[in-house]
Design a protein around this motif. Structure first.
Motif, PDB file in Angstrom:
ATOM      1  N   UNK A   1       0.828  -1.205   0.000  1.00  9.72           N
ATOM      2  CA  UNK A   1       0.000   0.000   0.000  1.00  9.72           C
ATOM      3  C   UNK A   1       0.862   1.255   0.000  1.00  9.72           C
ATOM      4  N   UNK A   2       1.927   1.249   0.794  1.00  7.47           N
ATOM      5  CA  UNK A   2       2.782   2.426   0.911  1.00  7.47           C
ATOM      6  C   UNK A   2       3.485   2.742  -0.401  1.00  7.47           C
ATOM      7  N   UNK A   3       3.979   1.704  -1.077  1.00  8.24           N
ATOM      8  CA  UNK A   3       4.718   1.952  -2.310  1.00  8.24           C
ATOM      9  C   UNK A   3       3.782   2.462  -3.391  1.00  8.24           C
ATOM     10  N   UNK A   4       2.528   2.031  -3.385  1.00  9.04           N
ATOM     11  CA  UNK A   4       1.570   2.564  -4.371  1.00  9.04           C
ATOM     12  C   UNK A   4       1.261   4.032  -4.085  1.00  9.04           C
ATOM     13  N   UNK A   5       1.222   4.408  -2.814  1.00  9.68           N
ATOM     14  CA  UNK A   5       1.021   5.825  -2.479  1.00  9.68           C
ATOM     15  C   UNK A   5       2.191   6.665  -2.963  1.00  9.68           C
ATOM     16  N   UNK A   6       3.403   6.120  -2.859  1.00 10.23           N
ATOM     17  CA  UNK A   6       4.571   6.830  -3.354  1.00 10.23           C
ATOM     18  C   UNK A   6       4.514   7.051  -4.852  1.00 10.23           C
ATOM     19  N   UNK A   7       3.991   6.082  -5.578  1.00  8.15           N
ATOM     20  CA  UNK A   7       3.881   6.227  -7.020  1.00  8.15           C
ATOM     21  C   UNK A   7       2.881   7.315  -7.401  1.00  8.15           C
ATOM     22  N   UNK A   8       1.823   7.452  -6.603  1.00  9.73           N
ATOM     23  CA  UNK A   8       0.845   8.495  -6.914  1.00  9.73           C
ATOM     24  C   UNK A   8       1.455   9.882  -6.793  1.00  9.73           C
ATOM     25  N   UNK A   9       2.477  10.023  -5.954  1.00  6.17           N
ATOM     26  CA  UNK A   9       3.135  11.321  -5.793  1.00  6.17           C
ATOM     27  C   UNK A   9       4.068  11.633  -6.948  1.00  6.17           C
ATOM     28  N   UNK A  10       4.217  10.700  -7.898  1.00  6.89           N
ATOM     29  CA  UNK A  10       5.091  10.935  -9.033  1.00  6.89           C
ATOM     30  C   UNK A  10       6.524  10.578  -8.705  1.00  6.89           C
ATOM     31  N   UNK A  11       7.448  11.220  -9.375  1.00  6.86           N
ATOM     32  CA  UNK A  11       8.860  10.910  -9.164  1.00  6.86           C
ATOM     33  C   UNK A  11       9.402  11.411  -7.849  1.00  6.86           C
ATOM     34  N   UNK A  12       8.674  12.325  -7.189  1.00  7.50           N
ATOM     35  CA  UNK A  12       9.151  12.902  -5.923  1.00  7.50           C
ATOM     36  C   UNK A  12       8.552  12.115  -4.743  1.00  7.50           C
ATOM     37  N   UNK A  13       8.998  10.902  -4.568  1.00 11.22           N
ATOM     38  CA  UNK A  13       8.534  10.094  -3.442  1.00 11.22           C
ATOM     39  C   UNK A  13       9.084  10.676  -2.149  1.00 11.22           C
ATOM     40  N   UNK A  14       8.223  10.839  -1.162  1.00 15.84           N
ATOM     41  CA  UNK A  14       8.645  11.469   0.091  1.00 15.84           C
ATOM     42  C   UNK A  14       9.535  10.523   0.897  1.00 15.84           C
ATOM     43  N   UNK A  15      10.445  11.082   1.705  1.00 12.94           N
ATOM     44  CA  UNK A  15      11.274  10.218   2.571  1.00 12.94           C
ATOM     45  C   UNK A  15      10.443   9.406   3.557  1.00 12.94           C
ATOM     46  N   UNK A  16       9.327   9.994   4.032  1.00  9.62           N
ATOM     47  CA  UNK A  16       8.469   9.259   4.979  1.00  9.62           C
ATOM     48  C   UNK A  16       7.894   7.996   4.340  1.00  9.62           C
ATOM     49  N   UNK A  17       7.465   8.128   3.083  1.00  9.44           N
ATOM     50  CA  UNK A  17       6.908   6.967   2.388  1.00  9.44           C
ATOM     51  C   UNK A  17       7.971   5.894   2.177  1.00  9.44           C
ATOM     52  N   UNK A  18       9.144   6.346   1.742  1.00 13.26           N
ATOM     53  CA  UNK A  18      10.239   5.397   1.524  1.00 13.26           C
ATOM     54  C   UNK A  18      10.637   4.707   2.823  1.00 13.26           C
ATOM     55  N   UNK A  19      10.718   5.467   3.906  1.00 13.97           N
ATOM     56  CA  UNK A  19      11.121   4.900   5.198  1.00 13.97           C
ATOM     57  C   UNK A  19      10.071   3.910   5.700  1.00 13.97           C
TER      58      UNK A  19
END
Length: 488
Positions: A129-147
């Motif tokens: 779920x988290x990685x799909x949310x990061x994709x919705x943000x485009x190329x600028x994945x937030x550090x919080x999502x990555x962590x």
């Protein structure tokens, strides 16, 4: 014919009869007589010695002979009483030890493994779920999502290590663990490829993400669910070993008490002695063990049943609710990532596959929350479930609005309603997840308290039963020996 002379007188009584001729001459024309063989003497047969009796037969005869006397009866009674009391103590120690070990396995073994398997499932679903949310943000994945994604993967890997260490070799759970250990690196590789292409703005990144999601949904999560099911079966087996009453020990205790009571009554009838100190001590020890056994197991059963009804069952439902929420959130995000690329036909109607799956998972979430509310036994456990239900209702409303914008071609508005700064479906999902975590923490504490009480109720019973059994047998022997000494 020759006749004797008439002048000859008959022989008198005292006169001797004439001797018969030594041999009768053979008469002409007469048949020869067979010779009579002389009598043959047979050798005397020696008399057989009596069969030798076995030691067992001799012992049995001596025992029967001794039992006909009062000292012999007393010896038999003492031996039987001592045997009964020792057997009662031994069986009590054995059965109580087995149940105490099973209760300890429930508290420190199978239930933590069951929760660990649920945590593996939850971590994998949350990572997806988290990685799909990061994709919705485009190329600028937030550090919080990555962590958050990295922590989920690390928790899942650590959970697999723990499950593998505590699983028996060759057990069904090891197959699921091995499968997850093989699939997890593959999934991570697909996600990293998807991220690389997504940063460069290539649409193929979304294809890699959907492929990774398919691997997660069709292979990894089913394997994690199978592991969770196997650990729950192990937990149910431990409950089955810990909760039954030790009927064999109880029956032996009743028989031993009855035999001790009969022996004391017999002594009273024969000697008018009201009490025998040794037999009273044996009866007291047997009574203590029997009461300890009954009360201890009753309290243990009550605690274990409470831990199952108000702990394990609630935890299972709450885990199902949390997993349904995570899968719903993942499908909601992927619906925006795919942009209608994945469809499904339902009753002749073509629908977006991810939005349809979202509706199914949200319905599952609602059912699980309803069951969790009915299982909550206090307000502390019910409040977070009620709050999660409100969050779910608001989530459903906001999702419908975002889906309407997406269908209308307003993709950016739909995206803002899902992962925007305020008033998003993500806020509702976070509220559901936080409240479910709070409810899970409360129910886990309830389980540990009740299961701990059940296990503690049997603490010391195996060793105590063995010691009191030996003391009771010694008392029975001394009591009978005191009476026996009067015959010496």
């Amino acid at each position: 014919m020759t006749q004797p002379p008439r002048s000859s007188a008959p022989p008198t009584a005292g006169s001797a009869l004439p001797a018969p001729p030594a041999a009768v001459p053979a008469q002409p024309g007469a048949l020869p007589q067979p010779a009579v063989p002389a009598q043959v003497s047979r050798p005397a047969v020696p008399a057989q010695p009596p069969a030798r009796r076995t030691a067992f037969a001799e012992g049995a005869e001596r025992l029967r002979a001794a039992a006909t006397t009062e000292p012999g009866r007393l010896r038999v009674i003492g031996a039987v009483l001592a045997l009964l009391v020792v057997a009662f103590g031994a069986v009590t120690a054995w059965q109580s030890g087995e149940r105490a070990a099973a209760a300890d396995d429930v508290l420190h073994g199978s239930q933590p493994l069951s929760s660990g398997a649920a945590s593996i499932y939850r971590s994998l679903a949350d990572a997806n779920t988290t990685v799909s949310s990061g994709f919705l943000a485009g190329g600028q994945e937030t550090p919080e999502t990555r962590d958050r994604y990295e922590k989920d993967i690390s928790r899942a890997a650590a959970g697999l290590v723990t499950a593998a260490a505590k699983s028996e070799p060759g057990s069904p759970a090891t197959k699921s663990i091995a499968k997850l250990n093989r699939l997890l690196p593959e999934y991570k590789g697909l996600i990293e490829r998807a991220r690389v292409y997504n940063r460069q703005g290539y649409p193929v990144g979304g294809a890699y993400l959907r492929y990774a999601n398919e691997k997660m949904q069709r292979e990894m999560l089913p394997a994690a669910e199978d592991l969770y099911t196997k650990e729950n079966q192990r937990l149910a087996a431990d409950y089955g070993d810990a909760t039954p009453y030790p009927w064999a020990a109880i029956a032996l205790g009743v028989v031993a008490l009855g035999a001790l009571g009969w022996a004391q009554h017999r002594e009273y009838r024969r000697t008018n002695r009201v009490l025998s100190h040794g037999l009273v001590a044996a009866s007291a020890a047997t009574t203590v063990v029997l009461l300890w056994l009954l009360v201890g197991h009753t309290v243990a059963r009550a605690g274990l049943h409470a831990s199952d009804e108000h702990g394990v069952r609630s935890l299972n439902v709450l885990h199902s609710a949390q997993i349904a929420a995570l899968k719903a959130r993942g499908n909601e995000n992927l619906g925006l990532v795919a942009r209608g690329a994945e469809t499904i036909t339902v009753d002749g109607d073509v629908r977006d596959a991810y939005y349809y799956a979202f509706d199914q998972e949200l319905a599952e979430l609602g059912g699980s929350l309803k069951r969790a509310g009915s299982l909550a036994d206090d307000s502390t456990g019910a409040r977070p479930v009620t709050a999660a239900t409100r969050n779910m209702a608001e989530w459903k409303k906001r999702h419908s609005a975002a889906h309407h914008e997406d269908d209308s071609g307003n993709y950016q508005q739909a995206l803002d309603m899902v992962i925007g700064a305020k008033g998003t479906t993500g806020e509702c999902f976070d509220g559901v997840d936080e409240n479910l975590n709070r409810a899970i923490g409360h129910e886990q504490a309830e389980f540990e308290r009740s299961a701990g009480d059940g296990r503690d109720a049997m603490t010391g019973l195996p060793a105590g039963a063995a010691a009191l059994g030996v003391l009771g047998a010694a008392g029975a022997v001394l009591g009978i020996g005191r009476r026996l000494s009067e015959y010496r």
